[in-house]
Design an enzyme around this catalytic site. Structure first.
Site, PDB file in Angstrom:
ATOM      1  CG  PHE A   1      -2.112  -1.004   1.194  1.00 55.38           C
ATOM      2  CD1 PHE A   1      -1.587  -2.494   1.434  1.00 55.38           C
ATOM      3  CD2 PHE A   1      -3.305  -0.654   0.894  1.00 55.38           C
ATOM      4  CE1 PHE A   1      -2.869  -3.395   1.129  1.00 55.38           C
ATOM      5  CE2 PHE A   1      -4.307  -1.525   0.521  1.00 55.38           C
ATOM      6  CZ  PHE A   1      -4.047  -3.053   1.038  1.00 55.38           C
ATOM      7  CB  ALA A   2       2.280   3.309  -2.113  1.00 59.03           C
TER       8      ALA A   2
ATOM      9  N   GLY B   1      -1.023   8.481  -0.016  1.00 63.79           N
ATOM     10  CA  GLY B   1      -0.648   9.340   0.085  1.00 63.79           C
ATOM     11  C   GLY B   1       1.013   9.839   0.036  1.00 63.79           C
ATOM     12  CE  LYS B   2       2.743  15.341   2.434  1.00 62.91           C
ATOM     13  NZ  LYS B   2       3.038  16.087   3.628  1.00 62.91           N
ATOM     14  CE1 TYR B   3       3.264   7.331   5.398  1.00 59.32           C
ATOM     15  CE2 TYR B   3       4.033   4.963   5.496  1.00 59.32           C
ATOM     16  CZ  TYR B   3       3.618   6.250   6.251  1.00 59.32           C
ATOM     17  OH  TYR B   3       3.685   6.334   7.493  1.00 59.32           O
TER      18      TYR B   3
ATOM     19  N   PRO C   1      11.490  -6.937  15.056  1.00 54.75           N
ATOM     20  CG  PRO C   1      12.208  -5.191  13.729  1.00 54.75           C
ATOM     21  CD  PRO C   1      10.944  -6.102  13.730  1.00 54.75           C
ATOM     22  N   GLY C   2      11.617  -5.376  17.084  1.00 57.98           N
ATOM     23  CA  GLY C   2      11.936  -4.584  18.193  1.00 57.98           C
ATOM     24  C   GLY C   2      11.771  -5.321  19.718  1.00 57.98           C
ATOM     25  CE1 TYR C   3       8.059  -3.445  21.730  1.00 50.72           C
ATOM     26  CE2 TYR C   3       7.778  -3.813  19.496  1.00 50.72           C
ATOM     27  CZ  TYR C   3       7.623  -3.067  20.695  1.00 50.72           C
ATOM     28  OH  TYR C   3       7.073  -1.779  20.350  1.00 50.72           O
TER      29      TYR C   3
ATOM     30  CD  GLU D   1       2.756  -4.311  14.912  1.00 51.08           C
ATOM     31  OE1 GLU D   1       3.683  -4.627  13.947  1.00 51.08           O
ATOM     32  OE2 GLU D   1       3.092  -3.672  15.777  1.00 51.08           O
TER      33      GLU D   1
HETATM   34  N1  UDP Z   1       0.457   3.681   4.724  1.00 50.87           N
HETATM   35  C1  UDP Z   1       0.224   4.447   3.756  1.00 50.87           C
HETATM   36  N2  UDP Z   1      -0.043   5.625   3.900  1.00 50.87           N
HETATM   37  C2  UDP Z   1      -0.147   6.280   5.239  1.00 50.87           C
HETATM   38  C3  UDP Z   1       0.253   5.350   6.210  1.00 50.87           C
HETATM   39  C4  UDP Z   1       0.506   4.095   6.128  1.00 50.87           C
HETATM   40  O1  UDP Z   1       0.410   3.872   2.482  1.00 50.87           O
HETATM   41  O2  UDP Z   1      -0.209   7.531   5.057  1.00 50.87           O
HETATM   42  C5  UDP Z   1       0.868   2.135   4.587  1.00 50.87           C
HETATM   43  C6  UDP Z   1       2.002   1.962   3.969  1.00 50.87           C
HETATM   44  O3  UDP Z   1       2.182   0.565   3.479  1.00 50.87           O
HETATM   45  C7  UDP Z   1       2.968   1.726   5.382  1.00 50.87           C
HETATM   46  C8  UDP Z   1       1.819   0.799   6.094  1.00 50.87           C
HETATM   47  O4  UDP Z   1       0.702   1.413   5.851  1.00 50.87           O
HETATM   48  O5  UDP Z   1       4.002   0.916   5.014  1.00 50.87           O
HETATM   49  C9  UDP Z   1       2.183   0.764   7.681  1.00 50.87           C
HETATM   50  O6  UDP Z   1       2.357   2.120   7.951  1.00 50.87           O
HETATM   51  P1  UDP Z   1       3.696   2.710   8.624  1.00 50.87           P
HETATM   52  O7  UDP Z   1       4.696   1.995   7.963  1.00 50.87           O
HETATM   53  O8  UDP Z   1       3.665   4.280   8.971  1.00 50.87           O
HETATM   54  O9  UDP Z   1       3.738   1.891  10.122  1.00 50.87           O
HETATM   55  P2  UDP Z   1       4.986   1.696  10.958  1.00 50.87           P
HETATM   56  O10 UDP Z   1       5.963   0.649   9.998  1.00 50.87           O
HETATM   57  O11 UDP Z   1       6.037   2.838  11.100  1.00 50.87           O
HETATM   58  O12 UDP Z   1       4.671   0.950  12.366  1.00 50.87           O
END
Ligand code: UDP
Ligand code: MN
Length: 348
Positions: free
Chosen positions: A116-117, A119-121, A229-231, A298
């Site tokens: 998923f991409a 918005g700005k992602y 990886p964090g826990y 999650e």
């Molecule tokens: N995502 C997105 N746009 C957004 C927020 C999230 O496309 O504005 C999707 C994207 O694929 C992202 C995933 O949701 O990798 C999970 O969000 P994010 O990576 O910010 O979570 P984190 O890994 O930081 O917990």
């Protein structure tokens, strides 16, 4: 004499019919165990058949393949390579990629990957796709599904032969929590509407990450989870599970095996369908009661994996974080989240 013969003929006929009946019953029993029929909510009475075939159960190696002798007494001792329910935990040094690739080549598998991409992602998509083409199931048929609201900003990436990229439009949102959580619903629908019989495995991956090393057939399994990886060195009391009993993602103190990533999971299509559907329903039922789990999908995924144990667990090699220094037991980082400035990229 004639009397005896007609008696014999009747007996033989009877036995033949009986054997025939037995065969038909057996056939249906077997095919039922390999084929699941789903009634989708939307399509009402229409059923979708997804054939399991024997993708995940019969491992046939090609004759004449030479590879190094596996040892039954020497192996990695610095990490745990099997869970208490006897699922393998995949670490570098626990598998033979030549052997595994040969086995799965014979099966002629197709792997789908969703990303998923929104918005700005969208800015992460190019690196994700370029590195995926190089490292993610290299040499296998892979169908990438990109979900975005910025259709004309999808980068042109040349994929290797046999690999496809499909772009799907999704609505934008003002809340990152919603974007992240809605993925389950869209994955569920993608499987129901598009895959039917032609995809065997699916992996659902975060876009804000890059591949740095092989991610291949060693990761295949029924239900596949990645250790966060964090826990992974922590006591489970420190895992950030949803702790409010009112939520359907609740994990009680003293429960939980590992803390798994929401940013990467997968497995057989029908297993991931079950996971996505359950997490989506639980998320939506929570929302109706005004509850949002601590880490959205999650948290729901972690609850699901506590009840439905993954049949393969991937070590943190399969989703590291760039800001984190590599630990000595991590011999190879295969996939890792890039460092990002949340204030700049998230809508809220
Ligand atoms: N995502 C997105 N746009 C957004 C927020 C999230 O496309 O504005 C999707 C994207 O694929 C992202 C995933 O949701 O990798 C999970 O969000 P994010 O990576 O910010 O979570 P984190 O890994 O930081 O917990
Ligand atoms: Mn991420």
């Amino acid at each position: 004499m004639a009397k005896v013969n007609s008696k014999a003929v009747i007996v033989i006929l009877f036995i033949t019919v009986l054997l025939g009946l037995l065969y038909v019953c057996q056939y249906y029993r077997i095919s039922l165990s390999f084929e699941e029929t789903w009634k989708t909510e939307k399509e009402g009475s229409q059923t979708i058949r997804i054939s399991h075939s024997s993708t995940d159960v019969h491992l046939e190696s090609p004759p004449g393949l030479k590879y190094s002798q596996p040892s039954i007494v020497h192996g990695r001792t610095d990490v745990v390579t099997v869970t208490p329910w006897l699922a393998p935990v995949v670490w570098e040094g626990t598998f033979n990629e030549l052997l595994l690739d040969s086995i799965y080549k014979k099966k002629n598998i197709t792997v789908a990957a969703t990303v998923f991409a929104v918005g700005k992602y969208i800015m992460f998509l190019k690196d994700f796709l370029e590195t995926a083409d190089k490292h993610f199931f290299a040499g296998f048929r892979v169908d990438f599904y990109v979900f975005t609201d910025r259709l004309n900003e999808v980068p042109k990436v040349n994929m290797a032969a046999g690999r496809t990229l499909t772009v799907r439009s999704v609505p934008s949102s003002n809340r990152w929590q919603e974007i992240s959580a809605r993925r389950m619903e869209l994955i569920q629908k993608l499987i129901e509407e598009t895959f039917q019989n032609h995809v065997d495995y699916i992996f659902c991956l975060d876009v804000d990450s890059k591949f740095h090393g092989r991610w291949g057939t060693e990761s295949l399994g029924g239900l596949v989870a990645v250790i966060h990886p964090g826990y992974y060195r922590d006591n489970r009391s420190r895992f950030p599970y949803e702790r409010r009993p009112a939520s359907r993602a609740y994990v009680a103190p003293g429960e939980g095996d590992f803390y798994y990533c929401g940013g990467a999971f997968g497995g057989l299509v029908q297993e991931v369908h079950q996971l996505a559907k359950t997490c989506r329903n639980n998320f939506e039922d929570d929302a109706k009661e005004g509850i949002e789990a601590a880490w959205q999908e999650e948290s729901h995924l972690n609850r699901y994996m506590w009840i439905n144990k993954p049949s393969k667990v991937l070590s943190p090699e399969y989703l590291w974080q760039d800001f984190k220094q590599r630990n000595p037991e991590v011999l190879l980082i295969r996939f890792s989240g890039v460092i990002k400035n949340y204030a700049n990229i998230r809508p809220n």
